[in-house]
Scaffold this motif. Sequence first.
Motif, PDB file in Angstrom:
ATOM      1  N   PRO A 143      49.491   5.977   0.790  1.00  0.00           N
ATOM      2  CA  PRO A 143      48.602   4.826   0.610  1.00  0.00           C
ATOM      3  C   PRO A 143      49.291   3.546   0.143  1.00  0.00           C
ATOM      4  CG  PRO A 143      47.517   6.796  -0.175  1.00  0.00           C
ATOM      5  CD  PRO A 143      48.924   7.194   0.171  1.00  0.00           C
ATOM      6  N   ASP A 144      50.489   3.642  -0.407  1.00  0.00           N
ATOM      7  CA  ASP A 144      51.217   2.430  -0.797  1.00  0.00           C
ATOM      8  C   ASP A 144      52.068   1.875   0.342  1.00  0.00           C
ATOM      9  OD1 ASP A 144      53.145   4.389  -0.721  1.00  0.00           O
ATOM     10  OD2 ASP A 144      53.847   4.101  -2.779  1.00  0.00           O
ATOM     11  N   GLY A 145      51.886   2.434   1.563  1.00  0.00           N
ATOM     12  CA  GLY A 145      52.531   1.882   2.747  1.00  0.00           C
ATOM     13  C   GLY A 145      53.910   2.428   3.051  1.00  0.00           C
ATOM     14  N   LYS A 146      54.390   3.415   2.319  1.00  0.00           N
ATOM     15  CA  LYS A 146      55.726   3.959   2.540  1.00  0.00           C
ATOM     16  C   LYS A 146      55.673   5.144   3.501  1.00  0.00           C
ATOM     17  CE  LYS A 146      57.364   2.663  -2.095  1.00  0.00           C
ATOM     18  NZ  LYS A 146      57.874   3.190  -3.392  1.00  0.00           N
ATOM     19  N   ASP A 147      56.787   5.347   4.226  1.00  0.00           N
ATOM     20  CA  ASP A 147      56.880   6.532   5.074  1.00  0.00           C
ATOM     21  C   ASP A 147      56.794   7.788   4.217  1.00  0.00           C
ATOM     22  OD1 ASP A 147      57.153   5.052   7.389  1.00  0.00           O
ATOM     23  OD2 ASP A 147      59.357   5.071   7.336  1.00  0.00           O
ATOM     24  N   ASN A 148      56.127   8.812   4.739  1.00  0.00           N
ATOM     25  CA  ASN A 148      55.927  10.059   4.007  1.00  0.00           C
ATOM     26  C   ASN A 148      56.881  11.119   4.529  1.00  0.00           C
ATOM     27  OD1 ASN A 148      54.961  12.265   2.572  1.00  0.00           O
ATOM     28  ND2 ASN A 148      53.098  12.494   3.807  1.00  0.00           N
ATOM     29  N   PRO A 149      57.931  11.481   3.791  1.00  0.00           N
ATOM     30  CA  PRO A 149      58.891  12.487   4.277  1.00  0.00           C
ATOM     31  C   PRO A 149      58.314  13.902   4.350  1.00  0.00           C
ATOM     32  CG  PRO A 149      59.409  11.885   2.014  1.00  0.00           C
ATOM     33  CD  PRO A 149      58.317  10.954   2.462  1.00  0.00           C
ATOM     34  N   LEU A 150      57.103  14.106   3.846  1.00  0.00           N
ATOM     35  CA  LEU A 150      56.471  15.424   3.944  1.00  0.00           C
ATOM     36  C   LEU A 150      55.731  15.598   5.270  1.00  0.00           C
ATOM     37  CD1 LEU A 150      54.956  15.789   0.339  1.00  0.00           C
ATOM     38  CD2 LEU A 150      57.273  16.307   1.143  1.00  0.00           C
ATOM     39  N   TYR A 151      55.620  14.512   6.033  1.00  0.00           N
ATOM     40  CA  TYR A 151      54.936  14.560   7.327  1.00  0.00           C
ATOM     41  C   TYR A 151      55.937  14.941   8.415  1.00  0.00           C
ATOM     42  CZ  TYR A 151      52.808  12.823  11.647  1.00  0.00           C
ATOM     43  OH  TYR A 151      52.318  12.706  12.932  1.00  0.00           O
ATOM     44  N   VAL A 152      55.540  15.859   9.292  1.00  0.00           N
ATOM     45  CA  VAL A 152      56.376  16.276  10.424  1.00  0.00           C
ATOM     46  C   VAL A 152      55.539  16.133  11.692  1.00  0.00           C
ATOM     47  CG1 VAL A 152      57.570  18.227  11.506  1.00  0.00           C
ATOM     48  CG2 VAL A 152      57.779  17.852   9.041  1.00  0.00           C
ATOM     49  N   SER A 153      55.979  15.283  12.597  1.00  0.00           N
ATOM     50  CA  SER A 153      55.172  14.947  13.773  1.00  0.00           C
ATOM     51  C   SER A 153      55.071  16.087  14.780  1.00  0.00           C
ATOM     52  CB  SER A 153      55.750  13.709  14.470  1.00  0.00           C
ATOM     53  OG  SER A 153      57.074  13.966  14.926  1.00  0.00           O
ATOM     54  N   SER A 154      56.000  17.042  14.746  1.00  0.00           N
ATOM     55  CA  SER A 154      56.007  18.102  15.763  1.00  0.00           C
ATOM     56  C   SER A 154      55.044  19.243  15.447  1.00  0.00           C
ATOM     57  CB  SER A 154      57.422  18.668  15.922  1.00  0.00           C
ATOM     58  OG  SER A 154      57.887  19.218  14.692  1.00  0.00           O
ATOM     59  N   ARG A 155      54.405  19.233  14.294  1.00  0.00           N
ATOM     60  CA  ARG A 155      53.403  20.257  14.016  1.00  0.00           C
ATOM     61  C   ARG A 155      52.275  20.157  15.041  1.00  0.00           C
ATOM     62  NH1 ARG A 155      52.967  18.134   8.132  1.00  0.00           N
ATOM     63  NH2 ARG A 155      54.868  18.941   7.156  1.00  0.00           N
ATOM     64  N   THR A 156      51.723  21.291  15.426  1.00  0.00           N
ATOM     65  CA  THR A 156      50.686  21.296  16.463  1.00  0.00           C
ATOM     66  C   THR A 156      49.313  21.700  15.946  1.00  0.00           C
ATOM     67  OG1 THR A 156      51.316  23.558  17.083  1.00  0.00           O
ATOM     68  CG2 THR A 156      52.348  21.744  18.312  1.00  0.00           C
ATOM     69  N   TRP A 157      49.226  22.206  14.710  1.00  0.00           N
ATOM     70  CA  TRP A 157      47.933  22.661  14.207  1.00  0.00           C
ATOM     71  C   TRP A 157      47.042  21.463  13.874  1.00  0.00           C
ATOM     72  CZ3 TRP A 157      45.704  27.209  14.556  1.00  0.00           C
ATOM     73  CH2 TRP A 157      44.545  27.464  13.825  1.00  0.00           C
ATOM     74  N   PRO A 158      45.806  21.403  14.379  1.00  0.00           N
ATOM     75  CA  PRO A 158      44.923  20.263  14.108  1.00  0.00           C
ATOM     76  C   PRO A 158      44.582  20.154  12.620  1.00  0.00           C
ATOM     77  CG  PRO A 158      44.105  21.581  15.955  1.00  0.00           C
ATOM     78  CD  PRO A 158      45.189  22.374  15.300  1.00  0.00           C
ATOM     79  N   ILE A 159      44.612  18.943  12.096  1.00  0.00           N
ATOM     80  CA  ILE A 159      44.363  18.771  10.658  1.00  0.00           C
ATOM     81  C   ILE A 159      42.906  19.013  10.298  1.00  0.00           C
ATOM     82  CG2 ILE A 159      46.303  17.183  10.407  1.00  0.00           C
ATOM     83  CD1 ILE A 159      44.306  14.880  10.340  1.00  0.00           C
TER      84      ILE A 159
END
Length: 503
Positions: A143-159
């Motif tokens: 929420p403070d506008g920074k990239d989140n290193p815990l996010y991985v774009s290749s995950r396929t499971w719907p949130i």
Amino acid sequence: MSITRRHVIVQGGVIAAGLLTSGLPGTKAFAQIPSIPWRRSLQGLAWNDPIIETYRDAVRLLNALPASDKFNWVNLSKIHGSGDVVKYCPHGNWYFLPWHRAYTAMYERIVRHVTKNNDFAMPFWDWTDNPYLPEVFTMQKTPDGKDNPLYVSSRTWPITQPMPDNIVGPQVLNTILTAKPYEVFGTTRPEGQNSLDPSWVTTSSGTQGTLEYTPHNQVHNNIGGWMPEMSSPRDPIFFMHHCNIDRIWATWNLRNANSTDRLWADMPFTDNFYDVDGNFWSPKVSDLYVPEELGYNYGFRTYFKVAAASAKTLALNDKLTSVIAATATDAAIAGVTTTSTDNSKAATENVPLSLPIKIPAGALQEIVRQPPLPSGMDTMDFGAAQEQAASAPRVLAFLRDVEITSASTTSVRVFLGKNDLKADTPVTDPHYVGSFAVLGHDGDHHRKPSFVLDLTDAIQRVYGGRGQTDGEAIDLQLIPVGSGAGKPGAVAPAKLEIAIVSA
């Protein structure tokens, strides 16, 4: 957050039973826990909670280290393996739990070291209480506008999709927590092990139990991306998943002892891990029994009172250990009846596999006359559940050398006596036994896995009402269904073995 009955039962597992039987009021018992960093549930932790901030900072810092640095995030993941190539990580044998406990503890210490936050403890993703991907891992930016290193774009499971109840739900957790002995709970020894040679650590010829083949394997596969691969620790959510697996082991240990076999307890993990100075840390399995001694806790202690097991329960456990330590059909043990059938056919999504097997006359009569075992989680008394379980034989099904194609997208559902079985048959059907999967990277590059399922409760449900005749065949059925993002493959066990074990 207030502690509700649901939180105590589901997040704490049998911690509730421990508190009730300890003679200590709940608040007093919690107050006596020492100031060791406490692994907390991700549920309720905000994106800017100090625990999440510390983990996020550590992932960023370790990713930024030079490729030559042993603490570089990718290099640390290679201790586990890379792609579909195993390095040190065991799956499909009884070292699975202690090795991953040490691996996760190593990361936890490195996080403290690089962030200078000695109060940090890895949180766990309690997928039973919250089966959705944790929000702090699904936001691309904080929420403070920074990239989140815990996010991985290749995950396929719907949130927006929960992990299925038949993989992570309370009944699955209950089945796991009431399993005995250790080699049913925590996967068996590699077939034929006769020494402490380190090659046994990565020999995947054990028979997987529910904890490994259901929530562990299937959550990995469902998430997608790196998680079905040996590179799975590259995804930061790996450690949230494995902390929960580790918490379940610690919870199970409140009422159950680990194996005492020296081939397990004395196995060293030589030069597998690092300490914070970059030197090798080489614990043996018996060094890894107590979380507090490794620098973390889950909010409960081993001083909770554990009811002594009866002679009948101990005798049943000894026989179960003997059966699973050998090929079931080779177990010439008093009170153990075995039978087997070979198989050359495969199940597909459209054509289930039927495995009828003849049971010796009279072998199931005691079982079908017993009322179904009540849920230990519901009664909050696992000791009573185990005593009732020992009062009748247990029926174990061993599926040997199972070939699964498209492993990362295949979950195998097992039913008993379901003549009209289809892929959309719900897991709420009384004929449903359970489901299993292998990690995606195990599909073609490891020895074909084996699995053990306890059929006792299903036999009571399916055959108890109508009565089981002497010598009648029971029919175990398998059907593959889609898992994660993809179509299911086929499944073909080489053999079905049945062991009926009496105390």
